[in-house]
Motif scaffolding. Structure first.
Motif, PDB file in Angstrom:
ATOM      1  N   GLN A 133       0.852  -1.124   0.063  1.00 47.63           N
ATOM      2  CA  GLN A 133       0.001  -0.014  -0.156  1.00 47.63           C
ATOM      3  C   GLN A 133       0.590   1.107  -0.119  1.00 47.63           C
ATOM      4  OE1 GLN A 133      -3.429  -0.052   2.403  1.00 47.63           O
ATOM      5  NE2 GLN A 133      -3.307   2.213   2.674  1.00 47.63           N
ATOM      6  N   LEU A 134       0.550   2.057  -0.965  1.00 47.53           N
ATOM      7  CA  LEU A 134       1.365   3.470  -1.048  1.00 47.53           C
ATOM      8  C   LEU A 134       0.541   4.601  -0.905  1.00 47.53           C
ATOM      9  CD1 LEU A 134       3.037   0.953  -2.581  1.00 47.53           C
ATOM     10  CD2 LEU A 134       3.893   2.713  -4.109  1.00 47.53           C
ATOM     11  N   GLN A 135       1.042   5.518  -0.505  1.00 43.58           N
ATOM     12  CA  GLN A 135       0.532   6.751  -0.368  1.00 43.58           C
ATOM     13  C   GLN A 135       1.052   7.603  -1.525  1.00 43.58           C
ATOM     14  OE1 GLN A 135       1.337   8.810   3.275  1.00 43.58           O
ATOM     15  NE2 GLN A 135      -0.702   8.314   4.145  1.00 43.58           N
ATOM     16  N   VAL A 136       0.046   8.304  -2.320  1.00 42.75           N
ATOM     17  CA  VAL A 136       0.382   9.007  -3.551  1.00 42.75           C
ATOM     18  C   VAL A 136      -0.332  10.625  -3.433  1.00 42.75           C
ATOM     19  CG1 VAL A 136       1.141   7.465  -4.782  1.00 42.75           C
ATOM     20  CG2 VAL A 136      -1.432   7.925  -5.019  1.00 42.75           C
ATOM     21  N   SER A 137       0.195  11.379  -3.984  1.00 40.91           N
ATOM     22  CA  SER A 137      -0.712  12.777  -4.221  1.00 40.91           C
ATOM     23  C   SER A 137      -1.646  12.715  -4.973  1.00 40.91           C
ATOM     24  CB  SER A 137       0.367  14.132  -4.593  1.00 40.91           C
ATOM     25  OG  SER A 137       0.719  13.707  -5.786  1.00 40.91           O
ATOM     26  N   ASP A 138      -1.734  12.049  -5.997  1.00 44.66           N
ATOM     27  CA  ASP A 138      -2.909  11.988  -7.039  1.00 44.66           C
ATOM     28  C   ASP A 138      -3.163  10.651  -7.313  1.00 44.66           C
ATOM     29  OD1 ASP A 138      -4.667  12.197  -9.190  1.00 44.66           O
ATOM     30  OD2 ASP A 138      -3.567  14.016 -10.147  1.00 44.66           O
ATOM     31  N   VAL A 139      -4.390  10.016  -6.622  1.00 41.55           N
ATOM     32  CA  VAL A 139      -4.779   8.666  -6.430  1.00 41.55           C
ATOM     33  C   VAL A 139      -5.214   8.329  -8.069  1.00 41.55           C
ATOM     34  CG1 VAL A 139      -6.327   6.964  -6.084  1.00 41.55           C
ATOM     35  CG2 VAL A 139      -5.221   8.408  -4.274  1.00 41.55           C
ATOM     36  N   ARG A 140      -5.960   9.104  -8.926  1.00 48.65           N
ATOM     37  CA  ARG A 140      -6.532   9.196 -10.142  1.00 48.65           C
ATOM     38  C   ARG A 140      -5.245   8.856 -11.263  1.00 48.65           C
ATOM     39  NH1 ARG A 140     -11.636   8.940 -11.657  1.00 48.65           N
ATOM     40  NH2 ARG A 140     -12.188   9.881  -9.938  1.00 48.65           N
ATOM     41  N   GLN A 141      -4.238   9.790 -10.868  1.00 52.47           N
ATOM     42  CA  GLN A 141      -3.302   9.964 -11.866  1.00 52.47           C
ATOM     43  C   GLN A 141      -2.450   8.541 -11.936  1.00 52.47           C
ATOM     44  OE1 GLN A 141      -0.242  12.728 -10.913  1.00 52.47           O
ATOM     45  NE2 GLN A 141       0.960  12.275 -12.805  1.00 52.47           N
ATOM     46  N   THR A 142      -2.301   7.971 -10.695  1.00 48.49           N
ATOM     47  CA  THR A 142      -1.365   6.953 -10.427  1.00 48.49           C
ATOM     48  C   THR A 142      -2.234   5.681 -10.782  1.00 48.49           C
ATOM     49  OG1 THR A 142      -0.720   7.974  -8.440  1.00 48.49           O
ATOM     50  CG2 THR A 142      -0.149   5.618  -8.742  1.00 48.49           C
ATOM     51  N   TRP A 143      -3.563   5.571 -10.672  1.00 46.09           N
ATOM     52  CA  TRP A 143      -4.339   4.525 -11.039  1.00 46.09           C
ATOM     53  C   TRP A 143      -4.307   4.402 -12.563  1.00 46.09           C
ATOM     54  CZ3 TRP A 143     -10.172   5.411 -11.587  1.00 46.09           C
ATOM     55  CH2 TRP A 143     -10.838   4.213 -12.029  1.00 46.09           C
ATOM     56  N   GLY A 144      -4.290   5.413 -13.469  1.00 46.00           N
ATOM     57  CA  GLY A 144      -4.325   5.225 -14.889  1.00 46.00           C
ATOM     58  C   GLY A 144      -2.846   4.644 -15.232  1.00 46.00           C
ATOM     59  N   PHE A 145      -1.750   4.649 -14.664  1.00 42.05           N
ATOM     60  CA  PHE A 145      -0.565   4.070 -14.884  1.00 42.05           C
ATOM     61  C   PHE A 145      -0.715   2.515 -14.791  1.00 42.05           C
ATOM     62  CE2 PHE A 145       3.309   2.228 -13.929  1.00 42.05           C
ATOM     63  CZ  PHE A 145       4.411   2.741 -14.758  1.00 42.05           C
ATOM     64  N   TYR A 146      -1.277   2.281 -13.627  1.00 46.39           N
ATOM     65  CA  TYR A 146      -1.336   0.731 -13.439  1.00 46.39           C
ATOM     66  C   TYR A 146      -2.474   0.161 -14.022  1.00 46.39           C
ATOM     67  CZ  TYR A 146       2.428   1.439  -9.953  1.00 46.39           C
ATOM     68  OH  TYR A 146       3.759   1.482  -9.527  1.00 46.39           O
ATOM     69  N   GLN A 147      -3.455   0.783 -14.370  1.00 46.25           N
ATOM     70  CA  GLN A 147      -4.730   0.117 -15.330  1.00 46.25           C
ATOM     71  C   GLN A 147      -4.243  -0.231 -16.714  1.00 46.25           C
ATOM     72  OE1 GLN A 147      -7.742   3.033 -16.152  1.00 46.25           O
ATOM     73  NE2 GLN A 147      -9.300   1.415 -15.927  1.00 46.25           N
ATOM     74  N   ALA A 148      -3.363   0.653 -17.040  1.00 44.57           N
ATOM     75  CA  ALA A 148      -2.700   0.220 -18.192  1.00 44.57           C
ATOM     76  C   ALA A 148      -1.624  -0.892 -18.335  1.00 44.57           C
ATOM     77  CB  ALA A 148      -1.761   1.698 -18.921  1.00 44.57           C
TER      78      ALA A 148
END
Length: 316
Positions: A133-148
């Motif tokens: 589990q990681l903390q990030v400043s922008d969850v939606r932006q990070t999700w896009g990377f891993y969704q791909a």
């Protein structure tokens, strides 16, 4: 890979309390695996003057996938380098879109599974690494990377701000669990925790008893309890350097294409089906990644904490 200040102290914590097995070690590093694991290591402790996380690792099916991943990241404009890493061979190193250092390998030097070697079970008897589990400043932006990369959302948390839904956390999976990697909002990127599975709930209680016997009682940060998200029984400890580890079991299988389950951040059953909320430090403290700049979230969200719960109780 965790950087630790006192290698011997960390080795003792992870072998005697968590129950991991030493695969190899030298004066600068200890390579550990769970009792169920065939691969050489799932956790590396490296002696350092700073308590940071050097990287998190993931497996791909074969070396062809490593080269495909290198080409993919290059097309995304990211620097992806190949290295020959001890005990895991060909390894791809890259950072995700928020700066998390990642390693991808396809195989490891094999070691004996200790699953049925019950005479070697110690402490919590941790079986295998399950998720980060990681903390990030922008969850939606990070999700896009891993969704791909093929990760799917099993559950997510939102908060209502000015009549708008704000995405606070996502639980992503690849191997049929509710989550293999989780991203929640906070100053980041930082490693919030990593988690190992236990055989059953008795081992969770034993971990707490062993912690008390070995003087690690102050390291018990949260639990035992049961999460709303994933439904897992859990307990959390901080190691001698403050790195957070979760010991848990009983979460569910997620292999069907089904809608993701959403949770309101204000719902007390989101994090805990029963018991008190987490302390404020649960949301504010985490492990920094080596040589990685922290970014603050643009939107401030105050999660429900134990301190707020007690303040409201006193006001009542």
């Amino acid at each position: 890979m965790l950087n630790v200040r006192d290698l011997n102290a960390s080795r003792h914590f992870y072998t005697e309390l968590v129950g991991l097995v030493v695969s190899d070690e030298d004066d600068s590093a200890v390579y550990l695996r769970g009792l169920e694991e065939r691969g050489h290591h799932s956790l590396v402790l490296r002696k350092s003057s700073e308590a940071t996380c050097a990287c998190i690792g993931m497996r791909v099916r074969n070396e062809d996938d490593i080269y495909k991943a290198q080409d993919y990241f290059a097309e995304q404009g990211k620097t992806a380098t190949l290295a020959d890493v001890p005990y895991q061979g060909l390894t791809l190193r890259v950072r995700d879109n928020v700066g998390v250092p990642l390693e991808f390998c396809a195989s490891m030097e094999p070691r004996e599974r200790m699953l049925k070697q019950y005479q070697h079970y110690r402490g919590a008897s941790a079986q295998r690494l399950d998720h980060y589990q990681l903390q990030v400043s922008d969850v939606r932006q990070t999700w896009g990377f891993y969704q791909a990369l093929g990760f799917r959302v099993s559950e997510y948390t939102y908060s209502n701000i000015s009549e708008m839904q704000h995405l606070w956390g996502v639980w992503l999976q690849r191997k049929g669990n509710p989550h293999d990697i989780v991203f929640t909002q906070g100053p980041g990127p930082r490693l919030h925790h990593f988690a190992y599975t236990l055989p059953d709930s008795n081992d969770m209680i034993r971990a707490c008893d062993v912690a008390g016997a070995l003087g690690y009682a102050p390291s018990l940060e949260r639990g035992p309890g049961r999460h709303g998200i994933s439904g897992a029984l859990f307990t959390y400890f901080r190691d001698p350097d403050g790195h957070r580890i979760e010991l848990f079991n009983t979460h569910y299988q997620h292999i069907d294409l089904e809608p993701a389950l959403g949770w309101d951040l204000a719902d007390p059953k989101r994090a805990d089906q029963w018991g008190l909320p987490a302390q404020n430090k649960w949301f504010t403290e985490a492990t920094s990644f080596t040589d990685t700049v922290l970014t603050q979230p643009e939107i401030r969200v105050d999660p429900p904490t134990l301190e707020r719960f007690l303040a409201l109780a006193n006001d009542g």
